[in-house]
Design a protein around this motif. Sequence first.
Motif, PDB file in Angstrom:
ATOM      1  N   LEU A  90       2.806 -25.286  10.286  1.00 29.13           N
ATOM      2  CA  LEU A  90       3.120 -26.212   9.114  1.00 29.13           C
ATOM      3  C   LEU A  90       3.713 -25.502   8.099  1.00 29.13           C
ATOM      4  CD1 LEU A  90       0.345 -28.958   9.349  1.00 29.13           C
ATOM      5  CD2 LEU A  90       2.993 -29.370   9.899  1.00 29.13           C
ATOM      6  N   GLN A  91       2.798 -24.346   7.737  1.00 26.86           N
ATOM      7  CA  GLN A  91       3.292 -23.451   6.376  1.00 26.86           C
ATOM      8  C   GLN A  91       4.492 -22.808   6.665  1.00 26.86           C
ATOM      9  OE1 GLN A  91      -0.294 -21.453   5.711  1.00 26.86           O
ATOM     10  NE2 GLN A  91      -1.341 -22.939   4.638  1.00 26.86           N
ATOM     11  N   ARG A  92       4.823 -22.323   8.072  1.00 25.91           N
ATOM     12  CA  ARG A  92       5.901 -21.656   8.284  1.00 25.91           C
ATOM     13  C   ARG A  92       7.295 -22.372   8.625  1.00 25.91           C
ATOM     14  NH1 ARG A  92       2.254 -17.726  11.470  1.00 25.91           N
ATOM     15  NH2 ARG A  92       2.810 -19.191  13.396  1.00 25.91           N
ATOM     16  N   ALA A  93       7.058 -23.673   8.835  1.00 27.05           N
ATOM     17  CA  ALA A  93       8.149 -24.676   9.412  1.00 27.05           C
ATOM     18  C   ALA A  93       9.138 -24.871   8.199  1.00 27.05           C
ATOM     19  CB  ALA A  93       7.571 -26.115   9.668  1.00 27.05           C
ATOM     20  N   THR A  94      10.324 -24.789   8.575  1.00 26.51           N
ATOM     21  CA  THR A  94      11.513 -24.873   7.595  1.00 26.51           C
ATOM     22  C   THR A  94      11.989 -26.344   7.553  1.00 26.51           C
ATOM     23  OG1 THR A  94      12.288 -22.635   7.926  1.00 26.51           O
ATOM     24  CG2 THR A  94      13.789 -23.983   6.917  1.00 26.51           C
ATOM     25  N   PRO A  95      11.948 -26.893   6.525  1.00 21.01           N
ATOM     26  CA  PRO A  95      12.297 -28.345   6.337  1.00 21.01           C
ATOM     27  C   PRO A  95      13.889 -28.408   6.711  1.00 21.01           C
ATOM     28  CG  PRO A  95      11.201 -27.799   4.493  1.00 21.01           C
ATOM     29  CD  PRO A  95      11.575 -26.470   5.266  1.00 21.01           C
ATOM     30  N   ASP A  96      14.332 -29.472   7.414  1.00 22.35           N
ATOM     31  CA  ASP A  96      15.755 -29.853   7.474  1.00 22.35           C
ATOM     32  C   ASP A  96      16.333 -30.187   6.427  1.00 22.35           C
ATOM     33  OD1 ASP A  96      14.928 -32.541   7.274  1.00 22.35           O
ATOM     34  OD2 ASP A  96      14.903 -32.762   9.443  1.00 22.35           O
ATOM     35  N   GLN A  97      17.643 -30.739   6.443  1.00 19.09           N
ATOM     36  CA  GLN A  97      18.331 -31.291   5.232  1.00 19.09           C
ATOM     37  C   GLN A  97      17.543 -32.365   4.517  1.00 19.09           C
ATOM     38  OE1 GLN A  97      22.189 -32.189   6.616  1.00 19.09           O
ATOM     39  NE2 GLN A  97      21.478 -33.993   7.674  1.00 19.09           N
ATOM     40  N   ASP A  98      16.853 -33.120   5.227  1.00 15.47           N
ATOM     41  CA  ASP A  98      16.209 -34.536   4.957  1.00 15.47           C
ATOM     42  C   ASP A  98      14.809 -34.018   4.147  1.00 15.47           C
ATOM     43  OD1 ASP A  98      18.495 -36.027   5.355  1.00 15.47           O
ATOM     44  OD2 ASP A  98      17.863 -35.991   7.248  1.00 15.47           O
ATOM     45  N   GLY A  99      14.266 -32.726   4.321  1.00 14.49           N
ATOM     46  CA  GLY A  99      13.165 -32.425   3.899  1.00 14.49           C
ATOM     47  C   GLY A  99      11.946 -32.736   4.956  1.00 14.49           C
ATOM     48  N   GLY A 100      12.471 -32.994   6.248  1.00  9.13           N
ATOM     49  CA  GLY A 100      11.608 -33.115   7.368  1.00  9.13           C
ATOM     50  C   GLY A 100      11.135 -31.893   7.954  1.00  9.13           C
ATOM     51  N   LYS A 159      13.382 -44.013   7.415  1.00  4.60           N
ATOM     52  CA  LYS A 159      14.369 -44.989   7.584  1.00  4.60           C
ATOM     53  C   LYS A 159      15.902 -44.230   7.400  1.00  4.60           C
ATOM     54  CE  LYS A 159      14.404 -47.354   3.157  1.00  4.60           C
ATOM     55  NZ  LYS A 159      14.216 -48.633   2.667  1.00  4.60           N
ATOM     56  N   LEU A 160      16.777 -44.716   8.336  1.00  4.21           N
ATOM     57  CA  LEU A 160      18.187 -44.083   8.191  1.00  4.21           C
ATOM     58  C   LEU A 160      19.010 -44.863   7.218  1.00  4.21           C
ATOM     59  CD1 LEU A 160      19.599 -41.640   9.363  1.00  4.21           C
ATOM     60  CD2 LEU A 160      20.521 -43.204  11.045  1.00  4.21           C
ATOM     61  N   GLU A 161      19.473 -44.427   6.214  1.00  2.56           N
ATOM     62  CA  GLU A 161      20.335 -44.834   5.220  1.00  2.56           C
ATOM     63  C   GLU A 161      21.713 -44.066   4.867  1.00  2.56           C
ATOM     64  OE1 GLU A 161      18.093 -45.268   1.673  1.00  2.56           O
ATOM     65  OE2 GLU A 161      16.664 -46.834   2.408  1.00  2.56           O
ATOM     66  N   LYS A 162      22.483 -44.831   4.445  1.00  4.89           N
ATOM     67  CA  LYS A 162      24.005 -44.330   4.380  1.00  4.89           C
ATOM     68  C   LYS A 162      23.705 -43.126   2.885  1.00  4.89           C
ATOM     69  CE  LYS A 162      28.408 -44.443   4.477  1.00  4.89           C
ATOM     70  NZ  LYS A 162      29.295 -44.273   5.906  1.00  4.89           N
ATOM     71  N   TYR A 199      24.721 -39.879   6.916  1.00  8.14           N
ATOM     72  CA  TYR A 199      23.411 -40.903   6.862  1.00  8.14           C
ATOM     73  C   TYR A 199      22.067 -39.806   6.517  1.00  8.14           C
ATOM     74  CZ  TYR A 199      25.720 -44.652   9.030  1.00  8.14           C
ATOM     75  OH  TYR A 199      26.589 -45.545   9.333  1.00  8.14           O
ATOM     76  N   ASP A 200      21.374 -40.259   5.819  1.00  6.81           N
ATOM     77  CA  ASP A 200      20.154 -39.480   5.385  1.00  6.81           C
ATOM     78  C   ASP A 200      18.734 -40.231   5.892  1.00  6.81           C
ATOM     79  OD1 ASP A 200      21.710 -37.481   4.186  1.00  6.81           O
ATOM     80  OD2 ASP A 200      21.586 -38.656   2.207  1.00  6.81           O
TER      81      ASP A 200
END
Length: 364
Positions: A90-100, A159-162, A199-200
């Motif tokens: 978890l600490q090494r994981a790189t977030p994606d463009q949405d912070g996930g 949730k997926l939003e524009k 979408y985000d």
Amino acid sequence: MWKTDNPAYQSIEIGGAQHHGNPQLAFAAKAAQDAGQKPVLKMKRRNVQKAAVETSASTDDEPSVEAVAAATFELIERPHPMIMGIVLDLQRATPDQDGGISLEGIRIHERSRTRIIALLHNLAHALELRSITICHGKSGLRAEMPPDAVRFEILEGRKLEKHEPTPSELRKEMDFQRRRDFAIRRGQWLPPEHFFSEYDYHYSGRLSFEVHNWADGARKKWSDGKRQTLEGVLESIVDGILYHLHFGKARREKREEDERRWQHMARRRELQKQRNDREQRRIRFLNELATYQQEAANLRVTIASASTVSASAEPEYRRMVSWAEDRLAYLDAQNAVGPLTANLKLQNLFPESDELFDPEGDPN
């Protein structure tokens, strides 16, 4: 009356015996109780401050489990050794463009990283008191009580939003469009580029915990709600995991018992087949013996009759009588006790210790 998560307690019979709709669920419930655990009941509503958890008090005649320390959202400096591998991932994981952040069995926003570590830390402590371990691998998160295991996952709602472009993204897109138009006027071509996604994903901060195991009627999912958090129902989650493990154990033992019975019946049927084959060989042996004895008796009569005229008979006739005497000698040798016994032993037709004997008789 309060609704419960254990189907065995969702109905009350007055003037009748308690009824379990699913025998395996009833077996798992009894196994969990015999192991010193309570059935999977819905927790009473409590006012959870920063996700505190307290074990409900046990009565004198109810088995109890050692109390688990209060679970919080605060940073855990020394996570439980059972989850150290998960914490490092978890600490090494790189977030994606949405912070996930996504691992096998976990999908959260980076803002929930501290909370998920604290949740797993307290979950590990509570499971350890019940001799359950947490493992993490390609199959995701698993709770194990060897040789049985159940898979679970922790997800954050999203949730997926524009996508609403930022001023910076709009400037980049406009600058590129000007350069592309200029290139077209010069007879050049620039491939299209995208400076933001269409979408985000927006994460809600609400976590859900789900056990992936088939146990019809048993609770599988717990979620953050208006009046509870996962930390507030930690004991219910742990009891649910234990329940599913016992249910899986009951199913495994049932499969193993069915397999043993199948193997036992297959062995008995094979013995029956071999006994039938041996019976046929015994019959053939005795028929051959009877045939030999009848042939020998007939030859004795024939030889005795022929001997009265053999002195005046032609050589061919005397040679026939000589061959009949040799044949009779051969048959007498075959019908003797010694050769017969040796032949019986060779074919193992009447053994002293019968390895094909079935004390249960012939299977139906």
